[in-house]
Motif scaffolding. Sequence first.
Motif, mmCIF file in Angstrom:
data_model
loop_
_atom_site.group_PDB
_atom_site.id
_atom_site.type_symbol
_atom_site.label_atom_id
_atom_site.label_comp_id
_atom_site.label_asym_id
_atom_site.label_seq_id
_atom_site.Cartn_x
_atom_site.Cartn_y
_atom_site.Cartn_z
ATOM 1 N N ALA A 122 0.822 -1.219 0.000
ATOM 2 C CA ALA A 122 0.000 0.000 0.000
ATOM 3 C C ALA A 122 0.853 1.265 0.000
ATOM 4 O O ALA A 122 0.443 2.288 -0.558
ATOM 5 C CB ALA A 122 -0.936 -0.007 1.209
ATOM 6 N N ALA A 123 2.031 1.193 0.625
ATOM 7 C CA ALA A 123 2.917 2.354 0.702
ATOM 8 C C ALA A 123 3.916 2.423 -0.443
ATOM 9 O O ALA A 123 4.691 3.376 -0.545
ATOM 10 C CB ALA A 123 3.678 2.338 2.029
ATOM 11 N N ALA A 124 3.913 1.417 -1.305
ATOM 12 C CA ALA A 124 4.828 1.348 -2.447
ATOM 13 C C ALA A 124 6.296 1.357 -1.997
ATOM 14 O O ALA A 124 7.130 2.085 -2.534
ATOM 15 C CB ALA A 124 4.551 2.467 -3.443
ATOM 16 N N VAL A 125 6.577 0.530 -0.979
ATOM 17 C CA VAL A 125 7.948 0.331 -0.531
ATOM 18 C C VAL A 125 8.197 -1.176 -0.486
ATOM 19 O O VAL A 125 7.259 -1.968 -0.533
ATOM 20 C CB VAL A 125 8.227 0.971 0.852
ATOM 21 N N HIS A 126 9.454 -1.566 -0.366
ATOM 22 C CA HIS A 126 9.787 -2.986 -0.324
ATOM 23 C C HIS A 126 9.302 -3.583 0.990
ATOM 24 O O HIS A 126 9.347 -2.928 2.035
ATOM 25 C CB HIS A 126 11.296 -3.185 -0.473
ATOM 26 N N ARG A 127 8.890 -4.833 0.955
ATOM 27 C CA ARG A 127 8.315 -5.477 2.147
ATOM 28 C C ARG A 127 9.293 -5.548 3.307
ATOM 29 O O ARG A 127 8.909 -5.407 4.472
ATOM 30 C CB ARG A 127 7.765 -6.858 1.808
#
Length: 71
Positions: A32-37
């Motif tokens: 949802a935040a468009a960052v790597h897990r």
Amino acid sequence: MKSNSIILIKFGERVRELRIKQGISQEQLAHAAAVHRTYIGMIERAEKNITLINIEKIARALKVNVIDLLK
């Protein structure tokens, strides 16, 4: 413990608190935040000094204001 480490710990705890309260996984939040897990885990473990841009991304993904994320 360094004083700058305290803020990282508190911020990570707050992210984890809000994420768990919403019943979402680190992977779901990352998507949802468009960052790597793995980035979310590193934030929650106070291993990353997060940027303002990413604070905003995470706040939006958690559907809270930035100020609420920093409380």
